[in-house]
Design a protein around this motif. Structure first.
Motif, PDB file in Angstrom:
ATOM      1  N   ALA A 156       0.842  -1.194   0.000  1.00  0.00           N
ATOM      2  CA  ALA A 156       0.000   0.000   0.000  1.00  0.00           C
ATOM      3  C   ALA A 156       0.880   1.247   0.000  1.00  0.00           C
ATOM      4  O   ALA A 156       0.555   2.247  -0.655  1.00  0.00           O
ATOM      5  CB  ALA A 156      -0.920  -0.003   1.218  1.00  0.00           C
ATOM      6  N   GLY A 157       1.990   1.178   0.714  1.00  0.00           N
ATOM      7  CA  GLY A 157       2.933   2.298   0.746  1.00  0.00           C
ATOM      8  C   GLY A 157       3.472   2.622  -0.638  1.00  0.00           C
ATOM      9  O   GLY A 157       3.679   3.797  -0.984  1.00  0.00           O
ATOM     10  N   ILE A 158       3.678   1.608  -1.438  1.00  0.00           N
ATOM     11  CA  ILE A 158       4.185   1.808  -2.801  1.00  0.00           C
ATOM     12  C   ILE A 158       3.189   2.647  -3.618  1.00  0.00           C
ATOM     13  O   ILE A 158       3.581   3.492  -4.427  1.00  0.00           O
ATOM     14  CB  ILE A 158       4.438   0.440  -3.484  1.00  0.00           C
ATOM     15  CG1 ILE A 158       5.654  -0.242  -2.847  1.00  0.00           C
ATOM     16  CG2 ILE A 158       4.627   0.598  -4.984  1.00  0.00           C
ATOM     17  CD1 ILE A 158       5.907  -1.664  -3.335  1.00  0.00           C
ATOM     18  N   ILE A 159       1.916   2.428  -3.376  1.00  0.00           N
ATOM     19  CA  ILE A 159       0.904   3.185  -4.142  1.00  0.00           C
ATOM     20  C   ILE A 159       0.978   4.670  -3.768  1.00  0.00           C
ATOM     21  O   ILE A 159       0.986   5.545  -4.644  1.00  0.00           O
ATOM     22  CB  ILE A 159      -0.508   2.602  -3.899  1.00  0.00           C
ATOM     23  CG1 ILE A 159      -0.563   1.147  -4.396  1.00  0.00           C
ATOM     24  CG2 ILE A 159      -1.567   3.451  -4.593  1.00  0.00           C
ATOM     25  CD1 ILE A 159      -1.851   0.393  -4.071  1.00  0.00           C
ATOM     26  N   GLY A 160       1.091   4.970  -2.495  1.00  0.00           N
ATOM     27  CA  GLY A 160       1.216   6.367  -2.061  1.00  0.00           C
ATOM     28  C   GLY A 160       2.488   7.000  -2.582  1.00  0.00           C
ATOM     29  O   GLY A 160       2.488   8.144  -3.067  1.00  0.00           O
ATOM     30  N   LEU A 165       5.164  10.789  -6.296  1.00  0.00           N
ATOM     31  CA  LEU A 165       6.233  10.928  -7.289  1.00  0.00           C
ATOM     32  C   LEU A 165       5.672  11.361  -8.647  1.00  0.00           C
ATOM     33  O   LEU A 165       6.286  12.163  -9.360  1.00  0.00           O
ATOM     34  CB  LEU A 165       6.972   9.587  -7.413  1.00  0.00           C
ATOM     35  CG  LEU A 165       8.193   9.552  -8.322  1.00  0.00           C
ATOM     36  CD1 LEU A 165       9.286  10.488  -7.806  1.00  0.00           C
ATOM     37  CD2 LEU A 165       8.732   8.123  -8.436  1.00  0.00           C
ATOM     38  N   ALA A 166       4.499  10.843  -8.975  1.00  0.00           N
ATOM     39  CA  ALA A 166       3.866  11.208 -10.249  1.00  0.00           C
ATOM     40  C   ALA A 166       3.592  12.704 -10.301  1.00  0.00           C
ATOM     41  O   ALA A 166       3.785  13.349 -11.346  1.00  0.00           O
ATOM     42  CB  ALA A 166       2.573  10.419 -10.424  1.00  0.00           C
ATOM     43  N   GLN A 167       3.171  13.252  -9.168  1.00  0.00           N
ATOM     44  CA  GLN A 167       2.909  14.698  -9.138  1.00  0.00           C
ATOM     45  C   GLN A 167       4.206  15.486  -9.307  1.00  0.00           C
ATOM     46  O   GLN A 167       4.243  16.500 -10.003  1.00  0.00           O
ATOM     47  CB  GLN A 167       2.232  15.069  -7.819  1.00  0.00           C
ATOM     48  CG  GLN A 167       0.823  14.496  -7.712  1.00  0.00           C
ATOM     49  CD  GLN A 167       0.173  14.761  -6.367  1.00  0.00           C
ATOM     50  OE1 GLN A 167       0.300  15.844  -5.795  1.00  0.00           O
ATOM     51  NE2 GLN A 167      -0.522  13.766  -5.848  1.00  0.00           N
ATOM     52  N   GLU A 168       5.284  14.994  -8.692  1.00  0.00           N
ATOM     53  CA  GLU A 168       6.561  15.707  -8.782  1.00  0.00           C
ATOM     54  C   GLU A 168       7.170  15.640 -10.185  1.00  0.00           C
ATOM     55  O   GLU A 168       7.866  16.548 -10.612  1.00  0.00           O
ATOM     56  CB  GLU A 168       7.553  15.121  -7.768  1.00  0.00           C
ATOM     57  CG  GLU A 168       7.145  15.381  -6.318  1.00  0.00           C
ATOM     58  CD  GLU A 168       8.116  14.799  -5.298  1.00  0.00           C
ATOM     59  OE1 GLU A 168       7.790  14.844  -4.109  1.00  0.00           O
ATOM     60  OE2 GLU A 168       9.186  14.295  -5.697  1.00  0.00           O
ATOM     61  N   VAL A 178       1.720   2.455 -10.988  1.00  0.00           N
ATOM     62  CA  VAL A 178       1.764   1.223 -10.180  1.00  0.00           C
ATOM     63  C   VAL A 178       0.982   0.124 -10.872  1.00  0.00           C
ATOM     64  O   VAL A 178      -0.116   0.365 -11.379  1.00  0.00           O
ATOM     65  CB  VAL A 178       1.060   1.399  -8.815  1.00  0.00           C
ATOM     66  CG1 VAL A 178       1.372   0.222  -7.892  1.00  0.00           C
ATOM     67  CG2 VAL A 178       1.422   2.682  -8.158  1.00  0.00           C
ATOM     68  N   ILE A 179       1.525  -1.064 -10.826  1.00  0.00           N
ATOM     69  CA  ILE A 179       0.763  -2.252 -11.233  1.00  0.00           C
ATOM     70  C   ILE A 179       0.508  -3.085  -9.980  1.00  0.00           C
ATOM     71  O   ILE A 179       1.428  -3.342  -9.191  1.00  0.00           O
ATOM     72  CB  ILE A 179       1.541  -3.083 -12.270  1.00  0.00           C
ATOM     73  CG1 ILE A 179       1.722  -2.274 -13.567  1.00  0.00           C
ATOM     74  CG2 ILE A 179       0.818  -4.409 -12.555  1.00  0.00           C
ATOM     75  CD1 ILE A 179       2.604  -2.946 -14.603  1.00  0.00           C
TER      76      ILE A 179
END
Ligand code: NDP
Length: 244
Positions: A156-160, A165-168, A178-179
């Motif tokens: 779940a942490g990977i999704i956050g 990171l996507a926003q940055e 994420v897959i």
């Protein structure tokens, strides 16, 4: 070759299972591909011989080791343009029986590794205004799973991590996605008790486990120029088992 530009991709845990499928799909798309492994030296070199995919030994849970190895890869190939954070482990136990080490190992290898590897490549991607980060989470990071508080928390942490990171990276040409695989036939699932795996299979609307290529093909697509407008997305690939 589907992409016009040849890029360099690094796939952690890329010598077997879902990582190997991803590495082969990226190779088929025309990229230079490097697979990171941790301990199975003979298997890794056999994989290199069979596929032509370069292999490097690196423990993704160690920041300094990642800095050294990713530096060596960049020196050899010039750039790292695509990073697939795939390496992962399970150390299953109910929380009331879980040892601190089981918690620590799973969080370190699955989640802390995201920082350890991505930090090595992010500046180059931002400077060149092109990059692809593809992180492998899990269905169990989306829905939780008994016996896996450690793994579910890490995944779940990977999704956050990926959404932030996507926003940055969005205005720098760096996408992060994420897959979340469901149950796919690899050594990881092969190590599960057959009766538990069978119960899980019965809960999959498609009636069977997935194949590593189901993930590898999506990785290659997300790494391509065609996926340029996709970022911060979470892809469930699970035969309908969990529709997030
Ligand atoms: P496998 O257990 O088959 O392979 C794991 C890979 O990770 C191996 O290449 C291994 O290297 C590498 N690895 C493990 N620890 C480290 C480390 N500390 N540093 C570097 N490399 C390491 O896994 P799968 O292919 O089944 O799974 C791949 C990813 O997909 C994992 O993140 C997993 O959690 C996730 N996933 C898998 C599912 C499935 O059904 N299979 C379902 C949902 C998610 P070596 O060969 O040297 O040991």
């Amino acid at each position: 070759m589907s992409d016009t530009i040849k890029r360099t991709a690094v796939v952690t845990g890329g010598n077997r299972g879902l990582g190997a499928a991803s590495a082969k799909a990226l190779l088929a798309a025309g990229h230079n591909v490097v697979a990171i492994y941790i301990g199975r030296v003979d298997d890794a070199h056999a994989f290199k011989k069979e596929t032509g995919i370069d292999v490097y030994k690196c423990d993704v849970s160690h920041f300094a080791e990642c800095r050294e190895v990713f530096g060596a890869i960049e020196k050899k190939y010039g750039t790292i343009d695509i990073l697939v954070n795939n390496a992962g482990i399970t150390r299953d136990s109910f929380l009331h029986k879980m040892e601190h080490k089981q918690w620590e190992d799973v969080i370190t290898v699955n989640l802390n590794s995201q920082f350890n590897t991505t930090r090595q490549v992010i500046n180059g991607m931002r400077e060149r205004k092109w990059g692809r980060i593809i992180n492998i989470s899990s269905i169990n990071g989306q829905k939780g799973q008994f016996g896996q508080t450690n793994y579910s928390a890490a995944k779940a942490g990977i999704i956050g991590f990926t959404k932030a990171l996507a926003q940055e990276g969005a205005n720098k040409g760096v996408t992060a996605n994420v897959i979340c695989p469901g149950y796919i036939m690899t050594e990881m699932t092969g190590a599960m008790q057959p009766e538990i795996l069978e119960a899980i299979r019965q809960g999959i609307p498609m009636g069977h486990l997935g194949e590593p290529n189901d993930i590898g093909d999506m990785v290659a697509y997300l790494a391509s120029d065609k996926a340029k407008f996709i970022t911060g997305a979470t892809f469930s690939i699970n035969g309908g088992q969990h529709m997030a």
